[in-house]
Scaffold this motif. Sequence first.
Motif, PDB file in Angstrom:
ATOM      1  N   ILE A  28      -3.326   3.059 -10.381  1.00 40.91           N
ATOM      2  CA  ILE A  28      -2.000   2.542 -10.050  1.00 40.91           C
ATOM      3  C   ILE A  28      -1.976   1.324  -9.068  1.00 40.91           C
ATOM      4  O   ILE A  28      -2.493   1.568  -7.997  1.00 40.91           O
ATOM      5  N   LYS A  29      -1.938   0.134  -9.258  1.00 41.81           N
ATOM      6  CA  LYS A  29      -2.135  -1.223  -8.449  1.00 41.81           C
ATOM      7  C   LYS A  29      -1.217  -2.251  -8.837  1.00 41.81           C
ATOM      8  O   LYS A  29      -0.736  -2.410  -9.832  1.00 41.81           O
ATOM      9  N   ASN A  30      -0.811  -3.171  -7.560  1.00 38.05           N
ATOM     10  CA  ASN A  30       0.057  -4.273  -7.885  1.00 38.05           C
ATOM     11  C   ASN A  30      -0.845  -5.213  -8.575  1.00 38.05           C
ATOM     12  O   ASN A  30      -2.193  -5.447  -8.254  1.00 38.05           O
ATOM     13  N   MET A  31      -0.429  -6.091  -9.434  1.00 40.02           N
ATOM     14  CA  MET A  31      -1.108  -7.070  -9.943  1.00 40.02           C
ATOM     15  C   MET A  31      -0.213  -8.487 -10.163  1.00 40.02           C
ATOM     16  O   MET A  31       0.871  -8.368  -9.901  1.00 40.02           O
ATOM     17  N   ASN A  32      -1.242  -9.446 -10.053  1.00 40.15           N
ATOM     18  CA  ASN A  32      -0.695 -10.647  -9.995  1.00 40.15           C
ATOM     19  C   ASN A  32      -0.184 -11.193 -11.449  1.00 40.15           C
ATOM     20  O   ASN A  32      -1.210 -11.773 -12.099  1.00 40.15           O
ATOM     21  N   SER A  33       0.507 -10.548 -12.089  1.00 38.29           N
ATOM     22  CA  SER A  33       0.771 -10.610 -13.422  1.00 38.29           C
ATOM     23  C   SER A  33       2.007 -11.757 -13.858  1.00 38.29           C
ATOM     24  O   SER A  33       2.678 -12.072 -12.846  1.00 38.29           O
ATOM     25  N   PHE A  34       2.189 -12.146 -15.221  1.00 43.90           N
ATOM     26  CA  PHE A  34       3.256 -12.842 -15.498  1.00 43.90           C
ATOM     27  C   PHE A  34       4.626 -12.279 -15.008  1.00 43.90           C
ATOM     28  O   PHE A  34       5.581 -12.887 -14.665  1.00 43.90           O
ATOM     29  N   GLN A  83       7.294  -0.322 -18.523  1.00 43.53           N
ATOM     30  CA  GLN A  83       7.221  -2.038 -18.394  1.00 43.53           C
ATOM     31  C   GLN A  83       7.033  -2.065 -16.816  1.00 43.53           C
ATOM     32  O   GLN A  83       7.607  -1.770 -16.040  1.00 43.53           O
ATOM     33  N   SER A  84       5.812  -3.172 -16.786  1.00 41.68           N
ATOM     34  CA  SER A  84       5.527  -3.461 -15.358  1.00 41.68           C
ATOM     35  C   SER A  84       5.348  -2.378 -14.444  1.00 41.68           C
ATOM     36  O   SER A  84       5.802  -2.341 -13.377  1.00 41.68           O
ATOM     37  N   SER A  85       4.560  -1.340 -14.795  1.00 40.86           N
ATOM     38  CA  SER A  85       4.386  -0.193 -14.198  1.00 40.86           C
ATOM     39  C   SER A  85       2.991  -0.031 -13.342  1.00 40.86           C
ATOM     40  O   SER A  85       2.724   1.013 -12.802  1.00 40.86           O
ATOM     41  N   LEU A 130       5.094  -1.060 -23.129  1.00 39.32           N
ATOM     42  CA  LEU A 130       3.959  -1.174 -22.164  1.00 39.32           C
ATOM     43  C   LEU A 130       3.778  -2.543 -21.676  1.00 39.32           C
ATOM     44  O   LEU A 130       2.615  -2.966 -21.057  1.00 39.32           O
ATOM     45  N   VAL A 131       4.578  -3.569 -21.693  1.00 40.10           N
ATOM     46  CA  VAL A 131       4.606  -4.810 -21.385  1.00 40.10           C
ATOM     47  C   VAL A 131       4.302  -5.018 -19.868  1.00 40.10           C
ATOM     48  O   VAL A 131       4.985  -4.066 -19.162  1.00 40.10           O
ATOM     49  N   GLY A 132       3.723  -6.040 -19.403  1.00 41.65           N
ATOM     50  CA  GLY A 132       3.643  -6.485 -18.220  1.00 41.65           C
ATOM     51  C   GLY A 132       2.558  -5.615 -17.116  1.00 41.65           C
ATOM     52  O   GLY A 132       2.765  -5.397 -15.877  1.00 41.65           O
ATOM     53  N   ASN A 133       1.586  -4.709 -17.973  1.00 43.86           N
ATOM     54  CA  ASN A 133       0.665  -3.936 -17.150  1.00 43.86           C
ATOM     55  C   ASN A 133      -0.717  -4.751 -17.167  1.00 43.86           C
ATOM     56  O   ASN A 133      -0.942  -5.983 -17.785  1.00 43.86           O
ATOM     57  N   ASP A 134      -1.976  -4.236 -16.825  1.00 39.55           N
ATOM     58  CA  ASP A 134      -3.167  -4.890 -16.994  1.00 39.55           C
ATOM     59  C   ASP A 134      -4.105  -3.814 -17.543  1.00 39.55           C
ATOM     60  O   ASP A 134      -4.518  -2.966 -16.921  1.00 39.55           O
ATOM     61  N   PHE A 135      -4.222  -4.058 -18.753  1.00 42.65           N
ATOM     62  CA  PHE A 135      -5.121  -3.144 -19.771  1.00 42.65           C
ATOM     63  C   PHE A 135      -6.656  -3.644 -19.635  1.00 42.65           C
ATOM     64  O   PHE A 135      -7.408  -3.344 -20.416  1.00 42.65           O
ATOM     65  N   LEU A 151       7.748  -1.585 -30.681  1.00 41.85           N
ATOM     66  CA  LEU A 151       6.532  -1.783 -30.106  1.00 41.85           C
ATOM     67  C   LEU A 151       6.474  -2.931 -29.287  1.00 41.85           C
ATOM     68  O   LEU A 151       6.524  -4.073 -29.826  1.00 41.85           O
ATOM     69  N   HIS A 152       6.317  -2.701 -27.821  1.00 43.95           N
ATOM     70  CA  HIS A 152       6.317  -3.838 -27.152  1.00 43.95           C
ATOM     71  C   HIS A 152       5.015  -3.781 -26.172  1.00 43.95           C
ATOM     72  O   HIS A 152       4.796  -3.172 -25.321  1.00 43.95           O
ATOM     73  N   LEU A 153       3.928  -4.722 -26.649  1.00 43.60           N
ATOM     74  CA  LEU A 153       2.866  -4.826 -25.864  1.00 43.60           C
ATOM     75  C   LEU A 153       2.527  -5.962 -24.930  1.00 43.60           C
ATOM     76  O   LEU A 153       1.382  -6.289 -24.877  1.00 43.60           O
TER      77      LEU A 153
END
Length: 838
Positions: free
Chosen positions: A45-51, A95-97, A120-125, A143-145
């Motif tokens: 679990i970490k903060n990300m510079n995501s969209f 979302q964005s978790s 699961l939108v807005g995570n970093d896999f 389904l939202h990926l």
Amino acid sequence: MRLLFPLIACLLLLLPRSLSYSYLPPLCHQEEKIALMQFKDSFIIKNMNSFWEYTEENHPEVASWRIDGNNTNCCVWDGVECNQDTGHVIALNLQSSCLYGSITSNSSLFRLHHLQNLTLVGNDFNHSQIPSEIGNLSSLIHLHLSNSNFLGQIPFEIQYLSKLSFLSVTQFSSDGYNYLYTTSLTSLVQNLTNLETLEFSGINISSIVPESLANLSSLKFLTLDGCGLYGRFPTRFFQLPHLQFLSVSYNKDLTGHLPEFDTNSPLEKLFLGSTNFSGNLPASIGNLNSLSFFTIDHCNFSGAIPNSFSNLTQLTWLDLSQNSFNDLSWLTRASSNDILPQFQILRLANLNLTKFPDILRNQSKLLTLNLEGNNLHGLIPKWMYNVSKESLQWLYLSNNFLTGIENFPAIIPWPNLLYIDFKNNMMHGSLPIPPPSLVYYFVSSNSLTGRISPFICNMSSPIVLDLSYNSLSGMIHPCFGNLSQSLLTLILRSNNFDGTIPKTWAKGCLLRMLDLRQNQLQGHLPRSLANCTELEYLHVGRNQINDTSPFWLGTLQQLKILVLHSNSFHGAIKSYETNCTFPNLRIIDLSHNHFSGNLPTGYFTQWDAMKSIGVKNLYYLSYSVYYSITIVIKGVELEYKKIQDGLTVIDFSCNRFKGDIPEILGNLKGLHVLNLSNNAFTGHIPSSFGNLTQLESLDLSQNKLFGEIPPKLTQLNFLSKFNVSHNCLTGPIPHGQQFGTFENTSFEDNRGLCGRPLSKICGDSDISTPPPSTSFEENQGPKFFFEFGWKVIVMGYGCGFVFGVVIGHIVTTRKQDWVIKIFGKKQRQTRIKVNGRK
């Protein structure tokens, strides 16, 4: 009354069964709880510079999940929803978790067989693939990926999710690369007959749009932006009975035309921008009674803008920019009595408009108005003052022929304006005063004169001020330093400012870019700039600054570009203190000053950014405005209008440095350009330069170097510019690799050198060490570099990184009078037309 109390008691006993039972959370199944915990434990679990970081706050939903203590019932966990009757997990919304890691084929996620909604939108896999086991979740409806850093092929097993009504696998990356792909859109979704939403933007599809997809009659939302689509877009999509939202923008090879529209079409939003759609806009477009968004910018539509646009009363967003319409009368002949759409976003750029459209007279709700790149001449008319006066926030008027504002008001007349762009016009007179609300102010490349009014400092929270390429004069007001609590970019380049640079840069200064080059500034570089700890770009070249070495700038840990050339900086360069490291410095230009003394070895010890090889991110350095520099290579200047993050340059030429060239320079293995010419260096060329494997330009000319050219320099495979002329070098010129491409001028005036390309054959009797051909004083100053006597302007690319990163560069020398006469501001109208902006 006695009978009433027992009756109420009986009703209360019955109430939980009849009414309150449905409000109690169901108890989740133990095996599903374990599956959820295992899924959680498979990620960091970490903060990300995501969209998503820019659109909503990230929430680590799984932080509330526990199997001991309170809330052990997984049906009450954040992001989890259970069936009220069975207790099975039916929805997982993460979302964005802040999830970081990979979803593997044996993930416990696929044991949740009753899932109907998976978000699961807005995570970093972490560039993992979407496992094919996703097809086992046969109950999925939603389904939202999207935007979760997946990589590779979208699994065909999605086609087995026959209950899907919502499918979103959109992915946008910062570098523009499509990391996800599918080899057959048809096979993937044609059997999903219940689909209402299909979002595949940013996915590499690289195919035609299959006609069979128009059989998905339930579709309401379809987005296929930037998918590499080509061929003709089937018109049947426009007639889908339930389609409300259609976007196929940014598919430049996708062709098509608009069909005739029926009155019962449900279309609300239509985005076709940056495609190759063409033809006329049908008059029947006026039948789209629900249409609110219509963008066709950067297409090839022609003919007339139909008058039926007036029927589109719900239209709030219209973008017709960059098309080839030959009849703009709907825009320019509107009557004050006409009932017209009330726009919020109106973009009419590059349409060859010759006057401000009369359609604007009735607009009271505009947020954004874009009229850039047209043929607007003269003054901005006074009636424009009342156009959406209270609502207008973004105004684009650049690349026209505007000369000013009619009845020039004291302050730009839109009180809530946030952004205004006047650049590349012909505006004259004093600088228009921005309203206090203004955040972005672009007025570069005009003919503005006079001093800057102190009222500009009434801006409450400016971010970008670009006043470059004008004839503004006087001192730079001290209040600019006070604005730095919000100001990130300040560009005053190429004006006539004099006096000293303000000393008012206080603690908390947020400035990232400061460009003061090509003025008449004097005095010292203010030490208060050390308070601007976020500063990345500092350019004060071509002024009259008289100061000692600003070694204290090394405290600016974010500084990437430092240019001090063509001033009167003087004295020796001091070694760094421990807190002065320049760890991110990529480009430094101290040329054409009066620095003297030896180069201390410790000066280069911690220039870490110049030690790394290769470009990792491939982005252009900027903050709202691209960073730019001019590099001198063999006496010519290359102007870089954009700088990629991997470009590294050292230019210490035309100073009075002496002594040995430090061997430690050979540790800066990421260097692309090294210029130490026109100094008084003695000793040998360091053999460590053979380690500079990325080097493309090396200039050591006009010094007092002796000894041989190190044979290790032949290992520099990218070296395309090399100059050691006017030294005291001896021995044979090394052979091999790039050395076979250098001309005589690279080695001239070294009477002890021999071998090709020189005519002197090694073994001749006269190869003794000659005295320097010219004295040190004769080598100084700009005369050596600018002896060509003309200015050549070219566009193009050369070999290697230094030239390859240039979008367009200008090769020039300083004697430029005849070019100014042809291309200068007196002929700005011709220049703009030549550049093809109409």
